[in-house]
Each structure stands twice: as structure tokens, then as C-alpha cells.
Design a protein around this motif. Structure first.
Motif, short mmCIF file in Angstrom:
data_model
loop_
_atom_site.label_atom_id
_atom_site.label_comp_id
_atom_site.label_asym_id
_atom_site.label_seq_id
_atom_site.Cartn_x
_atom_site.Cartn_y
_atom_site.Cartn_z
N PRO A 1 6.46 -5.00 6.31
CA PRO A 1 5.61 -4.33 4.65
C PRO A 1 5.43 -4.09 4.34
O PRO A 1 4.84 -3.83 3.39
CB PRO A 1 6.17 -3.06 6.16
CG PRO A 1 7.72 -3.18 6.52
CD PRO A 1 7.81 -4.18 6.74
N PHE A 2 6.89 -4.50 2.88
CA PHE A 2 7.35 -4.98 1.70
C PHE A 2 6.03 -5.82 1.19
O PHE A 2 5.57 -6.03 -0.54
CB PHE A 2 8.57 -5.72 1.72
CG PHE A 2 9.79 -4.58 2.81
CD1 PHE A 2 9.68 -2.91 2.34
CD2 PHE A 2 10.53 -5.43 3.61
CE1 PHE A 2 10.23 -2.45 3.13
CE2 PHE A 2 11.34 -4.43 4.56
CZ PHE A 2 10.60 -2.83 4.52
N GLU A 3 5.46 -6.91 2.36
CA GLU A 3 4.18 -7.78 1.88
C GLU A 3 3.69 -7.76 2.37
O GLU A 3 2.02 -8.68 1.63
CB GLU A 3 5.17 -9.33 2.19
CG GLU A 3 6.30 -9.54 0.93
CD GLU A 3 7.01 -10.80 1.35
OE1 GLU A 3 8.47 -11.42 0.65
OE2 GLU A 3 7.34 -11.30 2.74
N ALA A 4 2.42 -7.02 3.17
CA ALA A 4 1.82 -6.72 3.65
C ALA A 4 0.11 -7.02 2.82
O ALA A 4 0.09 -7.46 2.60
CB ALA A 4 1.73 -5.89 4.69
N GLU A 5 0.59 -5.61 2.10
CA GLU A 5 -0.95 -5.21 1.05
C GLU A 5 -0.20 -6.86 -0.22
O GLU A 5 -1.70 -6.91 0.05
CB GLU A 5 -0.26 -4.02 0.18
CG GLU A 5 -1.41 -3.83 -0.52
CD GLU A 5 -1.49 -2.25 -1.65
OE1 GLU A 5 0.04 -1.40 -0.98
OE2 GLU A 5 -1.48 -2.49 -2.80
N SER A 6 0.33 -6.80 -0.97
CA SER A 6 -0.20 -7.69 -1.70
C SER A 6 -1.10 -9.06 -0.98
O SER A 6 -1.36 -9.80 -1.78
CB SER A 6 1.23 -8.23 -2.75
OG SER A 6 2.42 -8.53 -1.30
N PHE A 7 -0.20 -9.28 -0.05
CA PHE A 7 -1.29 -10.98 0.84
C PHE A 7 -2.03 -10.67 1.29
O PHE A 7 -3.09 -12.01 0.92
CB PHE A 7 0.57 -11.26 1.81
CG PHE A 7 -0.31 -12.57 2.42
CD1 PHE A 7 0.27 -13.66 1.20
CD2 PHE A 7 -0.88 -13.41 3.31
CE1 PHE A 7 -0.24 -14.62 0.67
CE2 PHE A 7 -0.89 -14.66 3.21
CZ PHE A 7 -0.29 -15.28 2.77
N VAL A 8 -2.83 -9.45 1.94
CA VAL A 8 -3.68 -9.30 2.18
C VAL A 8 -5.24 -9.25 0.76
O VAL A 8 -5.86 -9.89 1.22
CB VAL A 8 -3.83 -7.83 2.90
CG1 VAL A 8 -5.95 -7.50 3.39
CG2 VAL A 8 -3.39 -7.61 4.83
#
Lengths: 289, 289, 289
Positions: free
Chosen positions: C70-77
Motif C-alpha cells: 500500500p505504500f507504493e501503490a499510488e506512486s506506481f499507478v
């Protein structure tokens, strides 16, 4: 299915050897049932094994489902025909799922197979969990010689998750585990299956020396044992899974003699096994305990 | 093992080229030791790589064990011969395990390899953890050109977890990382290994253009580097792992020229490598830094 | 890309059949774009599928990255070209990542594919999460007949994560799901793709009866659909992914007729597909809804 039981107790190896024919008939019947019923097997296993175990079970005729969260463990054991719990790479959530699943399987009298991967002092967290899981009356405990011997209370060395002990040595040390499970299966150059029902040990020869070079082979064998126990009793199911594996391994090695190619051929042979090859290739010995 | 060190410092490429023969002898010795000792390698890697990495290490001669929970990380590093930490798909529990394992490896002076998968601004959580792990003095840092260049403080673009940079460009940017590790290994069309001990960069040619089409190839190379470092020093071990991979890739491509078949052949060739093919197929260049 | 749209609405099967030629031209263009752009696909999938899905996407031409925390999901999308969410073996951390990723994809108008593995009453935790994820406007919902039918509100039986329903029966039940997504794709002996844009269903024939014997085939198809949607619109992208799969399956079976060998050949054929084989092997039917 209890044809063998009526012949017991037997006191000599000779008498037990006579059992191998009816046992093979039951094994063939189990294989036929596996193809017909394609039992749904609930599997909680490790991150190395997941894909391989699923492909092995599909190739062999079963229907695997990897459900390893604690929130669905109970409801899924209820619809599954058998359960396999493998402690290869536990997470905290998996640990919770394992306990719920084992408890539910015991409660609903569903066959389940415990695979105590890495049991021993170097891996205390899983070993403690294994000690708890064993209280939920697994149908079969399956492991390599080091794991089974350690679980039986012996001081053994292992090399990580690989065995340093011969399966032929380990089976004599493992009889005490029949207190917890109907069968104890020890994989190695020969596999040994201790049966509480028969009060005997069944030796399964075959396979290939390349098998330990394929990761998660043992994990897949444990899951296949659960699949067979869904369509047979503990002894016949466990023996059937081990023979299925041993014959596929032997035939695969005839076609492909190094690891990558062997593994492809092994999946092919798991899938192509039939009653004829079961009879032709089986290499089975029974001895009274 | 320090035969090379005594020849240093060297100032010209020509002198360093003369090193390739003794280096290849040490690489062959490392390969022999890998087969003999079959070192136990503690691996914390990602969900894409687990199965493949285990099969690669088994094929190559090592004994892998994937132990990625924080409750067993310390006790297992104590019995393992080397450690590999890969940040490909971290979970919170894995992150804890990584810190404990790296700290224990440093404390016990066990060789360990850090693989900073995806290092860069798009993946901040793992990048922050990588910054912490690097403080535990990894023996080797291994990655693709984008990761290594970013870790060395350069602003680089990457494409997810794949590199957009040429390994030949990256190695010059990576020298500052020798402050943290004995070797820096950068994989690409050619692999480049920076050695603090030799104050040199070793270029390993070979492999196949299909390798980047097989997922987790780099992860497996990192784990194999850890295995070789268990039976050799940092420079020889890192070079040996990369040569083992490059030759297997080259030979596999001679047999199979598309991805599925290539990958099967690659595992075969990893397993079948011997001292003769090491000498015959090696394609190695050394240059002073 | 909207050449087809201008022809609509169409009222008869005959008229729609005429669409198959321009549709195939768009599919070929999508395949070319996939090879050229090699789109970065953010994948949150299950532990059985991770390795296989990555290899399938690499073989087919895309660039997969499994980022499930959950800690990288936004930045990677934000940097990915498309997203695939698969509920096969959820963990609590994955569940958080799925929500963040789906929300970000909707917010940034990135194409994303939802694969509701195991949807149904036996697996309530993931089914509840699927109900939430569907609110984030997936571009495509892809599943087997049991899953899609259950998601459309029908009472269906499934067998674990495998379907007990025919895809031909399920597609009529699935039209209500077009309220949530641009396309609904149902895999089976024939695949059916419901397109909101065309107000039509496209039947894709081909593949092999061995495909369900390879675990995670469906998961890989979902991820490939996301990859194609990154370089095309929802309808063409979904159809292209299914044709790519179906042709590779058909050609693989011509070379290898049992599971292990078939799977190797399948990866080869995914990689070797070209515009000629797309035209030669496609087996496509369009019907108005």
C-alpha cells in the motif's frame, strides 16, 4: 476400502508382501477416482511452491485452490474435499489461517495433510506452530527424513529445509508420530509410508535423483497426498500419491536427464499416468512394523 | 584467495588483462567448491522470483532456503553460509526480516548480497529501506543499470523495475558505491563488476538477448552471487556467478531461441556447466578503475 | 481508434459480422503498438500467478511490474500505463494496495482490469472487496463464467476458483455488469467479450483444452488485457489480448499435447506471434447484444 484391514494383524514380512497386489488394486481405484471426482483441495503452502503445486495437482487430476488468509479459511475448508498445510514460508496471516483451517478440518472430519517444512531448532517459529497444528489430528504428516525425525523428538541436523538424513533411517524413528496421524510419509531416495491402519511400513521406490534438484517437489507431493486422501482412505491415498509421483519421476528421467527438461517431462508424465503404467512401473514393498 | 591482490595496484588496461587467466582459475575453483560444499543460502526475495531463484540455485549447485519472516531471520542467518536480500515485492513483515537478517549477517561477518530492485523515486518505501540496509555493509550490491545509478545518487529514469540505462554507462557512475560494498555488479548486455579489492572493473560478456524476457533473471543472479560468495571471496564469487550465468545463457540460446524453450534450456545449462565450458566459453575483460 | 463506433448502433448479427475485418485491423495495430511501446503494467496479483504472469507479459511484449504494497501503490499507478488487480490470494496489505491503486487509476483515467478470482459465497472477504473495487470504474472486468455470473448477481456454483458454468451461458447473464465497466470478458472454451461501446458480444475461439490445466492462465490473460488497454481502447484491447492468447494456445497445442510441454510451447508462441498469424489463425464472431 478396508479390505486390507481384515487381513491384519500380520507378523511377518512375507505375509505383508502378499498385500502388495490388493494394495495396488486400491491404488488404481484411487487414481481412477481422482480423475473422475477431481477433488477440490484447499492448500496453504509457501511462496516457492504455490505455482508449482497448483500445476502438479492440475496435471495429476485434482482441483487445487490456494486460500491462505484467515478470513476465508473456515468457509473454504467447508467446501473443500481435503486440506494441505505446508509451513515453508509462513507469514503471520498464514499462521492464523493454518490454525483455523486445521481446526475446521478436524471438526468436519475432512482429511488433511501436514507438511512441517524446516521443523527444527533453527526455525523456531514454524516449529512451535507445527507443534500446535499436530494437535488437530492431521490425517497424514509428510516431510523429509530430517523434518520427520526432528518432529518425532530426535536431535537431527538438517541443512536449511533439506534433509541430511536418509529416509530409511528416519522411518524407524517416526513410529511415535502415529499417535498423532494415520500415516507418516517420509520422502527420500525411497519413500517410506508408516500406516497405523496396517501397522506396517510401505516402501515406494522409483522417482529420479533429479527430484531434489526441483524445488517444492516435496511440497507438491504433500498436496497430492491430500488430493488422494479426498478420494480414498489415508493409507491408500498416501501410497497412491507417492506411487504417482515416483512413476512420473522415473518415466520423466527416461526422457530428459537434466533439471529444466526433467521438470517439464515430469509434469507431462504426471498428467499421462494411467492404470497400465501404475501396474507396470510400481515398485512397492511392505513390512510389518 | 588473494593472489590477485598482490598484483595491484595496476595502472593500465594491458596489465589488468593479464589478470584474466589467474582470475579464471579462481573462478573454476569457486565453481568446484560450490559443487562440493553446496552452501546453504538464506534468501529473502520477491513473490515473482521465489520459485525460479530456488530452481536456479539448485541447478547451479547451491542449497537455497527462502526464510522471510522476522521471527526466524536471525536464527537462520546464523546457520546459513550467505544471505541474499532482494527488494522486489516487499511486505511489512519482509522488511522487518530484511533488517534483522542484514544486521545479523554484518555482525557475524557472513557474506551478503543486496539487490535494490526498483530503487528510485517511483518506489519510495523500498528505496528508503535500501538506504537503511546499505548501512549494514553488504558484500555485494547487484542491480540493473538504472537501479545502481540511482543508488549512486544520479537522477535516472527507469521503466518500472526494468532499466532504461546501458550497463556500460552505469558502471562509471557506480564507483562511489564501493564505499558501502566490496563489489558492485551491474547486469546488462554486458555485465560489469566493480571490485574494491582489485580497484578494477571486470566486464563479463555472454548471455543472451532473451535473458531480460525471463522474469527474475536478475534476482536469480543476485542469489547465485551470494552462493558463490559463500565459497570464495567477494570479487571471485561475484565474477564466478556472472560467468556461470553468462555461459549458461549463451549455451541455452544455441539450443533454444525463444523464451519458453530458452528458459528450460537455461536451467539445464546452469546444471551442466563444468570446468571445461567455463574455460571455453568465458568472455572476460578487466580494466583499472 | 473509434472507427467502429461510427458504425453503431447496429441491429443485426449480419451487420456486426461485417465488423470483424476492421476489428482485426485494429487488433493488429494494437499488437504492433504493444511491441513498440512495451507498456509498463502495474500488477497486483496472487502468489500462484506472479511469476507466470510476468513471463507471459514479457513474452507477449509488455513490461510487467508487480507492486502490491500500500505504500507504493499510488506512486506506481502514476507512472504505469495500465493496472491489473487480481483477487486470487489476497493479504491484508494487498487489499489496501488494491483500493489505493484502483482509486488512483480512476482518478488518473488509466485503464485498469479487475479479475474477481473466486467471487462467491465461499470466499466472502475477497467478494466484499470486489464489490468495493467495482465502484472505481474498472475498464474491463475479466473472469471465468462462474465468477462473472456470480458478480452479476446470479446464484452460481463454482468449484473453488474454477468455473462450473459454460462461458456461453454466462455472457447473457453478464450484461448488467456493463453498468460498471466498458468491457466484460468471460474466458472458457470460447471467450466472450461484452462491449459497451459496440453494444455487442465478441466470441473468440481458439486456445486449447489444456489451458485450464495450466494454473494462472486466466490471471495472465487479465494482465495481458491491461497491457493491451494501455495501447488501445477497451474493446480492441480486450479482444486483442484474448486473440493473442487463443492463437498462442492453438499453435502451442499443435507442437505439444501435454501440460508441461504445452506450457513451454505456449510461452514460445506468445512471443512469436506476428501480424500474419493474427490474421491466419483468428476465429472471431460478433453478435449484437
Amino acid at each position: 476400502m478396508n479390505q486390507l484391514e481384515t487381513l491384519l494383524p500380520l507378523n511377518t514380512t512375507e505375509h505383508l508382501s502378499d498385500l502388495s497386489t490388493p494394495l495396488m488394486e486400491q491404488v488404481c481405484e484411487a487414481w481412477t477416482q481422482l480423475q473422475t471426482q477431481q477433488p477440490l483441495v484447499h492448500i496453504i503452502t509457501n511462496g516457492v511452491a504455490n505455482n508449482y503445486v497448483a500445476n502438479v495437482l492440475l496435471a495429476a487430476g485434482a482441483s487445487p485452490a490456494m486460500i491462505d488468509n484467515p478470513f476465508e479459511a473456515e468457509s473454504f475448508v467447508r467446501i473443500a474435499s481435503a486440506l494441505n498445510i505446508n509451513l515453508g514460508m509462513p507469514t503471520s496471516e498464514q499462521m492464523q489461517a493454518m490454525q483455523i483451517a486445521a481446526q475446521t478440518a478436524q471438526h468436519m472430519a475432512k482429511p488433511w495433510v501436514l507438511d512441517p517444512v524446516g521443523y527444527g531448532p533453527a526455525l523456531p517459529w514454524r516449529s512451535e506452530m507445527t507443534n500446535q497444528l499436530i494437535q488437530y489430528a492431521p490425517t497424514v504428516i509428510r516431510g523429509n527424513a530430517s523434518e520427520i525425525s526432528a518432529l518425532a523428538g530426535n536431535q537431527v541436523e538438517s541443512k536449511g529445509v533439506d534433509s541430511t538424513l536418509d529416509s530409511a533411517e528416519a522411518y524407524l524413528q517416526a513410529t511415535s508420530l502415529l499417535e498423532y496421524a494415520s500415516c507418516i510419509a517420509i520422502s527420500g531416495e525411497s519413500d517410506y509410508i508408516l500406516s497405523k491402519e496396517l501397522n506396517a511400513v510401505i516402501q515406494v521406490k522409483g522417482g529420479s535423483f533429479l527430484q531434489p534438484k526441483i524445488t517444492a517437489s516435496g511440497c507438491a507431493l504433500g498436496a497430492l497426498t491430500a488430493a488422494y486422501c479426498a478420494v480414498s482412505n489415508a493409507t491408500v491415498g498416501t501410497v497412491a500419491a507417492h506411487i504417482h509421483f515416483a512413476i512420473a519421476g522415473k518415466k520423466a528421467y527416461e526422457r530428459a536427464n537434466t533439471v529444466g527438461s526433467f521438470n517439464v517431462a515430469f509434469l507431462d508424465e504426471l498428467h499421462c499416468l494411467d492404470a497400465d503404467s501404475l501396474h507396470q512401473y510400481q515398485d512397492l514393498y511392505i513390512t510389518a512394523l
